[in-house]
Design an enzyme around this catalytic site. Structure first.
Site, PDB file in Angstrom:
ATOM      1  N   GLN A  29     -11.644   0.756  -5.863  1.00 21.57           N
ATOM      2  CA  GLN A  29     -11.284   2.038  -5.259  1.00 21.57           C
ATOM      3  C   GLN A  29     -10.842   3.125  -5.747  1.00 21.57           C
ATOM      4  OE1 GLN A  29     -13.077   2.588  -2.274  1.00 21.57           O
ATOM      5  NE2 GLN A  29     -13.914   0.141  -2.317  1.00 21.57           N
ATOM      6  N   ASP A  84      -2.819  -3.924  -1.012  1.00 25.37           N
ATOM      7  CA  ASP A  84      -2.160  -3.701  -0.225  1.00 25.37           C
ATOM      8  C   ASP A  84      -1.192  -4.773   0.110  1.00 25.37           C
ATOM      9  OD1 ASP A  84      -4.235  -2.997   1.303  1.00 25.37           O
ATOM     10  OD2 ASP A  84      -5.363  -4.875   0.860  1.00 25.37           O
ATOM     11  N   GLU A  85      -0.388  -5.720  -0.701  1.00 20.97           N
ATOM     12  CA  GLU A  85       0.877  -6.063  -0.679  1.00 20.97           C
ATOM     13  C   GLU A  85       1.229  -6.092  -1.386  1.00 20.97           C
ATOM     14  OE1 GLU A  85      -1.860  -7.337  -2.569  1.00 20.97           O
ATOM     15  OE2 GLU A  85      -1.811  -8.083  -4.526  1.00 20.97           O
ATOM     16  N   GLN A  87       2.084  -2.403  -1.612  1.00 22.50           N
ATOM     17  CA  GLN A  87       2.261  -0.857  -0.735  1.00 22.50           C
ATOM     18  C   GLN A  87       3.825  -0.534  -0.272  1.00 22.50           C
ATOM     19  OE1 GLN A  87      -0.799  -0.131   1.407  1.00 22.50           O
ATOM     20  NE2 GLN A  87      -2.362  -0.094  -0.477  1.00 22.50           N
ATOM     21  N   HIS A 109      -7.055   0.854   4.088  1.00 23.04           N
ATOM     22  CA  HIS A 109      -6.896   0.172   4.712  1.00 23.04           C
ATOM     23  C   HIS A 109      -6.147  -0.170   5.598  1.00 23.04           C
ATOM     24  CE1 HIS A 109      -7.184  -4.159   5.608  1.00 23.04           C
ATOM     25  NE2 HIS A 109      -6.004  -5.026   4.910  1.00 23.04           N
ATOM     26  N   GLU A 196     -13.560 -11.205   6.035  1.00 23.22           N
ATOM     27  CA  GLU A 196     -12.813 -11.930   5.028  1.00 23.22           C
ATOM     28  C   GLU A 196     -11.929 -13.920   5.123  1.00 23.22           C
ATOM     29  OE1 GLU A 196     -11.004  -8.496   3.630  1.00 23.22           O
ATOM     30  OE2 GLU A 196      -9.039 -10.076   3.985  1.00 23.22           O
TER      31      GLU A 196
END
Ligand code: NAD
Ligand code: MG
Ligand code: MG
Length: 333
Positions: A29, A84-85, A87, A109, A196
């Site tokens: 992204q 994400d894990e 952040q 997200h 997902e």
């Protein structure tokens, strides 16, 4: 009902005039957001670790690259495009100190905010712009004059302008050329995880393996099993993507269509639907998030072991040999 779908004509990109947008991370992204915003005339800096291999790439693309902490403090808007894990940890060490009242904090997200891994200070706007596609598509569509639809959400509106600013960002990356749909961090996060786990990744991977194993255990050639249960999935997925389930059924043979409608519900029956509800429940209660955060805190050993196990599945060995005979298959990017 209040308006919940927006286009470029609803967005005011000039809200970002005079502001600097910091993009933290230059992965899938990150590279797309940074380059699209830059091409939309927005002032962008990229935040990366000093040893990041992406530094050279971002600089070659004409972007200014700073360390994460410097980018976070330079940005009036700061978009966190790290895994994400990771952040929450990077927020504590490198981001939080740079976020001042009046800034806009953005995510792609809802995980970190919805599961309270990051607690942004009061006085800061907090929003989300989540493209419904991987970064390479977000970039390619933008370059071709199109856009990938985005979800947007406002979690905290300290300035009173958060909605307009978030929409301006979504428009800057090209989302407004398609559509920007407004939702909440909660709904984006829970539906994304469910999709997902139950359908796109978890569901599809196990469906393919179960079909492949059924044929191989019955004595069929694994190469035929690979073609029928994995390779051709793309053709079917492409038809569904382009025309929906009925459009796909129109394109396949009548025999395939009859088999689909009379047999499919036996494969995905009550048991599978009950498992889906249970999985959704674990997402909604926070149980999945706690497990995933715990897995990372413990060093990711289970993830590493399961990756190893996955590599050794027979479908991978057969698939590698067959894909080597079809070099065109994996040349899309
Ligand atoms: P990615 O793994 O492709 O890129 C992550 C970037 O962060 C890389 O530049 C990496 O070098 C950097 N990074 C990794 N660990 C770091 C650390 N400890 N400190 C500093 N930098 C670090 O990630 P992505 O797929 O672009 O995902 C970013 C966000 O976008 C996530 O919130 C994800 O859920 C969301 N998102 C992804 C997609 C997608 O299709 N990939 C789609 C929509 C939303
Ligand atoms: Mg996801
Ligand atoms: Mg067939």
């Amino acid at each position: 009902m209040a308006q919940d779908i927006f286009y470029d004509s609803d967005a005011d990109l000039s809200l970002l005039d005079g502001k600097t947008v910091a993009i933290l991370g230059y992965g899938s992204q990150g590279h797309a957001h940074a380059l699209n915003l830059k091409d939309s005339g927005v002032d962008v800096v990229v935040g990366l670790r000093p040893d990041s291999s992406s530094r050279a790439k971002a600089e070659e693309a004409g972007l200014e690259v700073l360390d994460i902490a410097d980018a976070a403090s330079r940005g009036d808007a700061v978009m966190i495009l790290l895994p994400d894990e990771k952040q929450a940890e990077v927020w504590e060490t490198d981001i939080a100190d740079g976020i001042a009242p009046g800034n806009l904090l953005l995510f792609a997200h809802g995980f970190s905010i919805h599961f309270e891994q990051i607690a942004p200070p009061a006085g800061v706007d907090v929003g989300m712009v989540a493209p419904k596609g991987p970064g390479h598509l977000v970039r390619r569509q933008y370059e071709e004059g199109n856009g990938v639809p985005c979800l947007m959400a406002v979690h905290q509106d300290a300035s009173g302008d958060a909605h307009g600013l978030v929409l301006a960002y979504a428009s800057g990356i090209g989302g407004g050329r398609a559509a920007v749909i407004e939702t909440t961090f909660k709904d984006e996060c829970e539906t994304d995880l469910f999709g997902e786990q139950a359908v796109l990744c978890g569901g599809a991977s196990e469906l393919v393996r179960a079909g492949f194993e059924t044929l191989v255990e019955a004595g069929y050639d694994p190469r035929l099993a690979y073609f029928e249960c994995l390779h051709e999935l793309k053709l079917i997925a492409d038809l569904m993507y382009e025309k929906g389930i009925q459009g796909m059924r129109y394109s396949i043979s009548n025999t395939a269509e009859y088999g689909d409608m009379t047999r499919g519900k036996r494969v995905i029956g009550e048991e599978s639907r009950a498992a889906m509800k249970e999985i959704l429940g674990e997402i909604q209660s926070g149980e999945f998030a706690r497990e995933w955060i715990g897995e990372n805190r413990a060093g990711g050993e289970n993830l590493a072991r399961m990756r190893e196990e996955g590599k050794n599945h027979k479908v991978e060995k057969v698939g590698k040999d067959l894909r080597d005979m079809m070099p065109w298959v994996d040349q899309e990017f």
